[in-house]
Scaffold this active site. Structure first.
Site, PDB file in Angstrom:
ATOM      1  NE  ARG A   8      -2.438  -1.131   3.545  1.00 30.88           N
ATOM      2  CZ  ARG A   8      -1.564  -0.379   4.423  1.00 30.88           C
ATOM      3  NH1 ARG A   8      -1.658   0.820   4.434  1.00 30.88           N
ATOM      4  NH2 ARG A   8      -1.059  -1.003   5.532  1.00 30.88           N
ATOM      5  CG  HIS A  41      -7.082  -3.215   9.991  1.00 26.03           C
ATOM      6  ND1 HIS A  41      -5.808  -2.781   9.985  1.00 26.03           N
ATOM      7  CD2 HIS A  41      -7.255  -4.089   8.958  1.00 26.03           C
ATOM      8  CE1 HIS A  41      -5.152  -3.398   9.226  1.00 26.03           C
ATOM      9  NE2 HIS A  41      -5.909  -4.360   8.794  1.00 26.03           N
ATOM     10  CB  SER A  76      -0.786  -3.703   8.107  1.00 27.30           C
ATOM     11  OG  SER A  76      -1.857  -2.819   7.770  1.00 27.30           O
ATOM     12  CB  THR A 107      -3.664 -13.904   9.081  1.00 30.51           C
ATOM     13  OG1 THR A 107      -4.214 -12.561   8.111  1.00 30.51           O
ATOM     14  CG2 THR A 107      -4.222 -14.997   8.189  1.00 30.51           C
ATOM     15  CG  ASP A 121      -7.380  -7.302   6.599  1.00 27.09           C
ATOM     16  OD1 ASP A 121      -6.570  -6.951   7.367  1.00 27.09           O
ATOM     17  OD2 ASP A 121      -7.749  -6.648   5.781  1.00 27.09           O
ATOM     18  CG  ASN A 134       3.219  -6.390   1.937  1.00 30.23           C
ATOM     19  OD1 ASN A 134       2.558  -7.252   2.886  1.00 30.23           O
ATOM     20  ND2 ASN A 134       2.735  -5.422   1.210  1.00 30.23           N
ATOM     21  CB  SER A 135       5.451 -12.417  -0.638  1.00 22.22           C
ATOM     22  OG  SER A 135       6.064 -12.964   0.531  1.00 22.22           O
ATOM     23  CE1 TYR A 163       3.229 -16.553  14.447  1.00 23.67           C
ATOM     24  CE2 TYR A 163       5.071 -16.878  15.962  1.00 23.67           C
ATOM     25  CZ  TYR A 163       4.535 -16.346  14.810  1.00 23.67           C
ATOM     26  OH  TYR A 163       5.111 -15.547  14.104  1.00 23.67           O
ATOM     27  CG  ASN A 203      -0.607 -15.279  20.930  1.00 25.60           C
ATOM     28  OD1 ASN A 203       0.246 -14.879  21.892  1.00 25.60           O
ATOM     29  ND2 ASN A 203      -0.628 -15.037  19.819  1.00 25.60           N
TER      30      ASN A 203
HETATM   31  P1  GTP Z   1      -2.512  -7.828   7.485  1.00 24.11           P
HETATM   32  O1  GTP Z   1      -2.940  -8.585   6.535  1.00 24.11           O
HETATM   33  O2  GTP Z   1      -1.410  -6.722   6.893  1.00 24.11           O
HETATM   34  O3  GTP Z   1      -3.566  -6.672   7.919  1.00 24.11           O
HETATM   35  O4  GTP Z   1      -1.673  -8.368   8.783  1.00 24.11           O
HETATM   36  P2  GTP Z   1      -2.201  -9.291  10.031  1.00 24.11           P
HETATM   37  O5  GTP Z   1      -2.363  -8.451  11.140  1.00 24.11           O
HETATM   38  O6  GTP Z   1      -3.238 -10.196   9.277  1.00 24.11           O
HETATM   39  O7  GTP Z   1      -0.722 -10.073  10.361  1.00 24.11           O
HETATM   40  P3  GTP Z   1      -0.483 -11.580  10.093  1.00 24.11           P
HETATM   41  O8  GTP Z   1      -1.232 -12.335  11.235  1.00 24.11           O
HETATM   42  O9  GTP Z   1      -0.178 -11.687   8.851  1.00 24.11           O
HETATM   43  O10 GTP Z   1       1.010 -11.450  10.839  1.00 24.11           O
HETATM   44  C1  GTP Z   1       2.350 -10.917  10.381  1.00 24.11           C
HETATM   45  C2  GTP Z   1       3.482 -11.212  11.005  1.00 24.11           C
HETATM   46  O11 GTP Z   1       3.299 -11.276  12.309  1.00 24.11           O
HETATM   47  C3  GTP Z   1       3.868 -12.362  10.352  1.00 24.11           C
HETATM   48  O12 GTP Z   1       5.371 -12.663  10.008  1.00 24.11           O
HETATM   49  C4  GTP Z   1       3.633 -13.173  11.650  1.00 24.11           C
HETATM   50  O13 GTP Z   1       4.559 -14.449  11.679  1.00 24.11           O
HETATM   51  C5  GTP Z   1       4.069 -12.579  12.910  1.00 24.11           C
HETATM   52  N1  GTP Z   1       2.901 -12.911  13.975  1.00 24.11           N
HETATM   53  C6  GTP Z   1       1.896 -13.050  14.168  1.00 24.11           C
HETATM   54  N2  GTP Z   1       1.428 -13.344  15.283  1.00 24.11           N
HETATM   55  C7  GTP Z   1       2.530 -13.446  16.196  1.00 24.11           C
HETATM   56  C8  GTP Z   1       2.837 -13.701  17.404  1.00 24.11           C
HETATM   57  O14 GTP Z   1       1.925 -13.962  18.238  1.00 24.11           O
HETATM   58  N3  GTP Z   1       4.068 -13.724  17.976  1.00 24.11           N
HETATM   59  C9  GTP Z   1       5.048 -13.100  17.197  1.00 24.11           C
HETATM   60  N4  GTP Z   1       6.342 -12.869  17.485  1.00 24.11           N
HETATM   61  N5  GTP Z   1       4.838 -12.745  15.729  1.00 24.11           N
HETATM   62  C10 GTP Z   1       3.388 -13.120  14.998  1.00 24.11           C
HETATM   63  C1  SPV Z   2      -3.070  -4.326   5.258  1.00 14.80           C
HETATM   64  O1  SPV Z   2      -1.950  -3.841   4.844  1.00 14.80           O
HETATM   65  O2  SPV Z   2      -3.713  -4.289   6.421  1.00 14.80           O
HETATM   66  C2  SPV Z   2      -3.452  -5.459   4.404  1.00 14.80           C
HETATM   67  C3  SPV Z   2      -2.835  -5.744   2.945  1.00 14.80           C
HETATM   68  O3  SPV Z   2      -4.612  -6.335   5.045  1.00 14.80           O
HETATM   69  S1  SPV Z   2      -3.431  -4.824   1.902  1.00 14.80           S
HETATM   70  O4  SPV Z   2      -4.747  -5.388   1.378  1.00 14.80           O
HETATM   71  O5  SPV Z   2      -2.688  -4.615   0.934  1.00 14.80           O
HETATM   72  O6  SPV Z   2      -3.918  -3.619   2.389  1.00 14.80           O
HETATM   73 MN    MN Z   3      -4.975  -5.672   6.845  1.00 12.75          MN
END
Ligand code: GTP
Ligand code: SPV
Ligand code: MN
Length: 593
Positions: free
Chosen positions: A80, A237, A259, A264, A286, A376-377, A502, A505
Site C-alpha cells: 500500500r 480493521h 497491518s 490472520t 482482516d 509483504n508477499s 501464536y 496466545n
Molecule cells: P495484514 O494482512 O497486513 O492486515 O496483517 P495481519 O495483522 O493479518 O498479520 P499476520 O497475522 O499476517 O502477521 C504478520 C506477521 O506477524 C507474520 O510474520 C507473523 O509470523 C507475525 N506474528 C503473528 N502472530 C505473532 C505472534 O503471536 N508472535 C510473534 N512473535 N509474531 C507473530
Molecule cells: C494491510 O496492509 O492491512 C493488508 C494488506 O491487509 S492490503 O490489502 O494490501 O491492504
Molecule cells: Mn489488513
C-alpha cells in the site's frame, strides 16, 4: 484479443444506474471489449487460462497445488502507498488532520484525465461483488471496473463475486463505484482516491493488494467507516474469531492489530495441547463490520470471503490452518518459485531450496543476500478452505461480540495483556495505540508510530470524529463488549521475544473470555486490570516462570512517561476535534501513574 475469453461473461446488467456508469467508464477508458463477470466456474477457468496465456499468472504444479497460481507484481508496486492515498471530501475538515485530502473536483479531473483512453486494446472487466453474507442487513454491494485480470481473479476469491451481487443489488443505486486502471504502473501516476460523499473510489497506477482490490481497504474500511458513522455502525480493521470451550460454550471476540501485526495468525489460531477440547473458529481475518443487534449486543460480520494473508513466517507451527487453506485454489504473489512449480518463503516449513527464482524472477540460492520472498508477499485463499471456518461466518445476523482487543507491535513499554476499566477507557486505549511500521505499506519499517484502532491508514474521515463515534456507540448497546489491550511482541534485553505467541496466545484469550464471563481474577493497576500469576493458565509452558511473567507484564515508569508524550503528539495533532472524554482519560492515566 484472446480466444480463451470469447465465450464468457454475463449479459450486461439491467440495473439502469449500473449500466449507465459502466457505459460512462467505457466511453472514458475506451476498452476493446467489456466482460461482465458472473462468478461462474466456466468463467473462472477461462480467466485463469487467459491470465496464464498473457503471462499475468504462472500455473503452479497442479498435482501438488491444484488450482494454484503464481504472480509477480512490478518491483515498485509491492505494498500500500499511504502518501498516494487521498480522502476527497468537499470540506477538508471532513478528511481531518491524519488523512491526505484533495479537493474532489480537481482530483476527479486529474484522475479522469489519466484514465482517458487507458484501456485501448484491453478488456474492461465489470466485477460486481457482495461484501458480507447474502441476505444480511449489514452486507453491501460494490462494483469494481478494472483492466487487471489479476485483480479480477483476486476479487473472485476475496468477495462473493458475480450474480450473487447483482441479485443483492436489484435495481438499487446503492453500490460502491470503484474504477481501477493499471496505467503503466509509473509510481508518479499512482493515486488511490476516495470520494465518500459519492460512495466512489478511483484507483490508478497500482495493481497491488489494498491499492487495487477496491472491495477491501478502499470500500470495506475507508468508505464503509464513513457510511457507518452516518448510519450507526462500525467498519474496523479487525479479525473476528469464536472460542469454543470443551463444554460447547462459544464466545466471539474481535481484535484490531495494525497491518502485519498478527490478525490472520490470531484468527486462525490452534490452541496448544494444554487446551485439549478447546476450539478456535475463524469468522474473519482482516475486516469487521459491526452493528448493535436487537438483543443489545454488538454483532459483527466479516464482509470478505477470502484471506489476503502475509506469506513469510507462515508455517505448520505458526499457522497450520493457513497452511491447509493454501493447498488449493490459491494465488501466491511475490513469493519464491521453486523448480518443481511449488512455492517458498522465509519461515516456510521446508528448508531453503538449493535454487529457485526470487520474487523478482531472479535466480536465488541460500547464499543470496536478498530475501527470496518479498516481506509483504501474500497468499489469496478462499475462506472455505479453512478447516476451522466458523459456520457463523455465513450467518446474516453476524456473531455477538463479547470482547474487543487492541494490540500493537511493541518491543517494550506495553504489557502482554490488560483490561480497560470501562468503555471510554477502552476507547482511549484504542485511540492511543502505537505500533512499529511494517512492510505492508511502502516506507521505513520498525518505527513506532501512533496507529489508533489500527485504522490510521484506513479511517475514511476525521479521526477526532471517529473517536467520538466510538464513544457514542456505547449508548446504542445494552451489553457493550469488554475492551482489552495485548502485545505479543515485547522483547528482552537481547532482542528475543519474551512471549512464545501464536497458539500460546490461547492463554491470553482464555483469560479475556473468563473476564468477560466473570470467572477470572485480576488486579487493578494504573493501566487497567491485569492478570496475576494465579489468574493466568501457565501449565505446560516451563519457560514461563513467575519472573518471566513479571517481565512480560512490567510497567516501567520512565517508559510510560515517554509513551504518554508520544500519545500527546497525536492528540495535539487532532486537538480541535478530540472528544473531551479522551483528554480526561489521559489526565486520569497521568494521575494514576
Ligand atoms: P495484514 O494482512 O497486513 O492486515 O496483517 P495481519 O495483522 O493479518 O498479520 P499476520 O497475522 O499476517 O502477521 C504478520 C506477521 O506477524 C507474520 O510474520 C507473523 O509470523 C507475525 N506474528 C503473528 N502472530 C505473532 C505472534 O503471536 N508472535 C510473534 N512473535 N509474531 C507473530
Ligand atoms: C494491510 O496492509 O492491512 C493488508 C494488506 O491487509 S492490503 O490489502 O494490501 O491492504
Ligand atoms: Mn489488513
Amino acid at each position: 484479443m484472446s480466444q480463451t475469453l470469447s465465450s464468457i461473461g454475463l449479459q450486461p446488467a439491467t440495473n439502469p444506474h449500473l449500466l449507465s456508469w459502466v457505459q460512462e467508464c467505457a466511453a472514458l477508458t475506451q476498452p476493446e471489449r467489456i466482460i461482465w463477470c458472473d462468478g461462474s466456474q466456466e468463467e473462472c477457468e477461462a480467466l485463469y487460462a487467459a491470465a496464464v496465456e498473457q503471462g499475468v499468472l504462472i500455473r503452479l504444479n497442479q498435482e501438488k497445488l491444484p488450482g494454484c497460481y503464481y504472480h509477480r507484481s512490478h518491483p515498485s508496486d509491492v505494498a500500500r502507498v499511504e502518501q498516494c492515498t487521498y480522502i476527497c471530501t468537499s470540506a477538508e475538515v471532513d478528511a481531518g488532520p491524519t488523512n491526505n485530502w484533495a479537493d474532489p473536483g480537481p482530483m476527479r479531473e486529474k484522475l479522469l484525465g489519466l484514465a482517458r483512453g487507458s484501456m485501448r486494446g484491453r478488456i474492461l472487466y465489470v466485477v460486481p461483488y457482495l461484501m458480507g453474507p447474502p441476505g444480511s442487513p449489514l452486507s453491501r454491494v460494490g462494483v469494481e471496473i478494472t483492466d487487471s485480470l489479476y485483480v479480477v481473479l483476486n476479487m473472485r476469491i476475496m468477495a462473493r463475486m458475480g450474480r450473487v451481487a447483482l441479485e443483492a443489488l436489484g435495481d438499487s443505486n446503492d453500490f460502491n463505484r470503484g474504477l481501477h486502471c493499471l496505467l503503466n504502473l509509473d509510481p508518479a501516476n499512482r493515486f488511490i482516491c476516495h470520494f465518500p460523499e459519492r460512495n466512489e473510489v478511483i484507483s490508478v497506477g497500482s495493481g497491488y493488494g489494498g491499492n487495487a482490490l477496491l472491495g477491501k481497504k478502499c470500500f470495506a474500511l475507508r468508505i464503509a467507516s464513513w457510511l457507518g458513522r452516518q448510519e450507526g455502525w462500525m467498519a474496523e480493521h479487525m479479525l473476528i474469531l469464536g472460542v469454543e470451550s470443551p463444554d460447547g460454550e462459544k464466545t466471539f471476540v474481535a481484535a484490531a492489530f495494525p497491518s502485519q501485526c498478527g490478525k490472520t495468525n490470531f484468527a486462525m489460531m490452534v490452541p496448544p495441547a494444554r487446551f485439549a477440547g478447546w476450539k478456535v473458529w475463524t469468522v474473519g481475518d482482516d475486516i469487521a463490520w459491526m452493528k448493535p443487534g436487537p438483543d443489545g449486543r454488538l454483532h459483527a460480520i466479516n464482509p470478505e470471503a477470502g484471506y489476503f494473508g502475509v506469506a513469510p513466517g507462515t508455517n505448520a507451527r505458526t499457522n497450520p490452518n493457513a497452511m491447509r487453506s493454501i493447498q488449493r485454489d490459491t494465488i501466491f504473489t511475490n513469493v519464491a518459485l521453486k523448480p518443481d512449480g511449488t512455492v517458498w518463503w522465509e519461515g516456510h516449513d521446508d528448508p531453503p531450496p538449493a535454487e529457485c527464482l526470487d520474487w523478482k524472477g531472479q535466480p536465488w540460492t541460500p547464499g543470496s543476500k536478498e530475501k527470496a520472498a518479498h516481506p509483504n508477499s501474500r497468499f489469496t485463499a478462499p475462506m472455505r478452505n479453512n478447516p476451522m471456518l466458523a459456520p457463523e461466518a455465513e450467518d446474516p445476523r453476524g456473531v455477538p461480540i463479547d470482547a474487543l482487543i487492541f494490540g500493537g507491535r511493541r518491543p517494550n513499554t506495553v504489557p502482554l495483556v490488560f483490561q480497560a476499566f470501562h468503555w471510554s477507557h477502552g476507547v482511549f486505549l484504542g485511540a492511543t495505540m502505537g505500533s512499529e511500521t511494517t512492510a505492508a505499506a511502502a516506507g521505513a519499517v520498525g518505527q513506532v508510530r501512533r496507529d489508533p484502532m489500527a485504522m490510521l491508514p484506513f479511517c475514511g474521515y476525521n479521526m477526532g470524529r471517529y473517536f467520538r463515534h466510538w464513544l457514542d456507540m456505547r449508548k446504542r448497546m445494552k451489553y457493550p463488549p469488554r475492551i482489552f489491550h495485548v502485545n505479543w511482541f515485547r522483547r528482552d534485553g537481547n532482542g528475543t521475544f519474551l512471549w512464545p505467541g501464536y497458539g500460546e496466545n490461547m492463554r491470553v484469550l482464555r483469560w479475556i473470555i473468563d473476564r468477560c464471563r466473570g470467572r477470572a481474577g485480576a488486579c487493578e493497576t494504573a493501566l487497567g486490570w491485569v492478570p496475576r500469576w494465579e489468574d493466568f493458565d501457565t501449565a505446560g509452558l516451563p519457560d514461563l516462570t513467575p519472573a518471566r511473567f513479571e517481565e512480560l507484564q512490567a510497567m516501567n515508569p520512565d517508559e510510560w512517561r515517554r509513551e504518554i508524550l508520544q500519545q500527546d503528539e497525536l492528540f495535539m495533532n487532532i486537538y480541535q476535534f478530540l472528544p473531551k472524554e479522551l483528554i480526561f482519560q489521559r489526565e486520569l492515566l497521568v494521575a494514576r501513574l
